[in-house]
Design a protein around this motif. Structure first.
Motif, mmCIF file in Angstrom:
data_model
loop_
_atom_site.group_PDB
_atom_site.id
_atom_site.type_symbol
_atom_site.label_atom_id
_atom_site.label_comp_id
_atom_site.label_asym_id
_atom_site.label_seq_id
_atom_site.Cartn_x
_atom_site.Cartn_y
_atom_site.Cartn_z
ATOM 1 N N LEU A 183 -8.167 -7.428 0.040
ATOM 2 C CA LEU A 183 -6.994 -6.826 0.883
ATOM 3 C C LEU A 183 -6.172 -7.996 2.172
ATOM 4 O O LEU A 183 -5.187 -8.255 2.076
ATOM 5 C CB LEU A 183 -7.537 -5.755 1.863
ATOM 6 N N ILE A 184 -7.261 -8.864 2.270
ATOM 7 C CA ILE A 184 -6.851 -9.912 3.283
ATOM 8 C C ILE A 184 -5.825 -10.893 2.600
ATOM 9 O O ILE A 184 -5.054 -11.479 2.927
ATOM 10 C CB ILE A 184 -8.024 -10.732 3.892
ATOM 11 N N GLU A 185 -6.271 -11.294 1.393
ATOM 12 C CA GLU A 185 -5.616 -12.059 0.333
ATOM 13 C C GLU A 185 -4.425 -11.556 0.133
ATOM 14 O O GLU A 185 -3.090 -12.318 0.231
ATOM 15 C CB GLU A 185 -6.368 -12.235 -1.046
ATOM 16 N N LEU A 186 -3.982 -10.403 0.086
ATOM 17 C CA LEU A 186 -2.759 -9.630 -0.193
ATOM 18 C C LEU A 186 -1.751 -9.980 1.079
ATOM 19 O O LEU A 186 -0.825 -10.178 1.027
ATOM 20 C CB LEU A 186 -2.926 -8.357 -0.690
ATOM 21 N N GLN A 187 -2.426 -9.513 2.283
ATOM 22 C CA GLN A 187 -1.766 -9.957 3.441
ATOM 23 C C GLN A 187 -1.239 -11.209 3.552
ATOM 24 O O GLN A 187 -0.298 -11.582 3.933
ATOM 25 C CB GLN A 187 -2.734 -9.415 4.560
#
Ligand code: ADP
Ligand code: TRP
Length: 321
Positions: free
Chosen positions: A245-249
């Motif tokens: 999720l952080i990667e997508l952010q």
């Protein structure tokens, strides 16, 4: 603790149904005694094509088994296979003031939207009360639109008990507050009636085509993008955890990618997420006899469960003579 829920067989399931309801039911199986049935009598209020209703019932059973309803852990059956529910429906009708039904939101909504009214639409909450009270659940998990129906079931139970003694157990409803409303491709609540759904099952190409229609802001490719209010991100976060999720952010913040890229990513993530469920569904689709057998066994278990209750009701009301 006993948990009971009814599900209308209403066709293709979407990811709002999954995250808003089915996933919770599957989780509940781990800790509670769960009762889940396909509400085909209720569906008759809107589906009058007999062949279609029969198909929808089998499709729903297949989908729910694929998505994790476990017949070893849950009692899973089709409403009409336990006829006693209709008997209780009639008994309860004498304890249902018509004013109570006239105040039901779902009935009022349907009439306001121009549906031709009929008695089944009007008495729908009495049948739902019978569904609930016959099985004496502690908890009935429902969407917000169904709270009033559970309250009506309680009101009817109180009136019945005032006459015949403490026979019916008053149910509590449960709303899963932690589950936010899943947005549709236009950002509104995902719902079949808004035509903005992303379905769980179907072909990959078709699913991607739907995802590509998700409404997004118009920002140049190289610019950084906001993820908080992005419909693509809000859908993707249902499927992602932790680092993913952080990667997508980070990808949003960095710029250099357009919403089209995020949509393709969402498509891949979603397709992967439901892979195991698709395979299970294919299995059950190829083995419909097994599905029928599961439903038959479920109906048998459900029928056994309610025998003491229906006997008590028959005796108290004088139907048993
Ligand atoms: P629809 O609005 O598509 O007709 P239903 O009313 O049949 O869906 O909903 C079946 C279940 O799925 C209900 O428990 C409902 O709360 C849940 N549900 C439907 N849409 C959503 C959504 N967008 N977000 C969260 N839960 C949803
Ligand atoms: N009315 C519910 C719905 O439309 C389905 C339903 C029927 C139900 N009987 C029930 C839900 C009993 C909970 C308990 O979603």
């Amino acid at each position: 603790m006993r948990v009971l829920t009814g599900i209308q067989p209403s066709g293709d399931l979407h990811i709002g149904n999954y995250f808003g309801s089915i996933k919770q039911m599957v989780e509940a199986q781990k800790t509670s005694e769960t009762f889940a049935f396909i509400a085909n009598y209720h569906a008759q209020t809107s589906v009058t094509d007999g062949k279609r209703l029969a198909e929808l019932t089998m499709q729903s059973a297949t989908d729910f088994l694929a998505l994790g309803i476990d017949p070893q852990k849950s009692t899973f059956w089709v409403q009409s296979d336990v006829k006693e529910v209709l008997e209780l429906y009639w008994v309860l009708s004498s304890f249902t003031p018509t004013g109570l039904l006239e105040r039901a939101h779902s009935y009022k909504d349907k009439t306001a939207r121009g549906f031709a009214t009929n008695h089944s639409l009007f008495s729908y909450p009495v049948l739902m009360a019978a569904d609930i009270l016959l099985y004496s659940p502690d908890i009935v998990p429902v969407g917000k639109d169904q709270i009033q129906h559970v309250e009506i079931a309680r009101d009817i139970a109180v009136k019945f008990n005032n006459q015949y003694g403490d026979i019916l157990k008053l149910p509590e409803f449960k709303i899963e507050e932690s589950v936010a409303t899943v947005p549709g491709i236009d950002g509104q609540k995902m719902s079949k009636s808004y035509g903005n759904t992303v379905n769980i099952f179907g072909q990959e190409k078709k699913q991607l085509k739907t995802i590509k229609k998700i409404v997004t802001e118009n920002v140049a490719m190289e610019e950084p993008k906001e993820y908080e209010n992005c419909n693509v991100y809000n859908m993707a976060k249902l499927f992602l955890e932790g680092d993913n999720l952080i990667e997508l952010q980070e990808r949003y913040k960095k710029g250099g990618e357009g919403h089209g890229h995020f949509k393709i990513y969402l498509g891949e993530v979603m397709w992967g997420y439901f892979k195991e469920y698709r395979e299970k569904r294919e299995y059950y689709q190829a083995n419909q006899d097994e599905v029928r057998e599961i439903l038959k066994l479920g109906a048998k278990k459900a029928t056994q469960t309610i025998q003491p209750m229906i006997e008590k009701i028959r005796t108290a009301t004088g139907i048993k003579y």
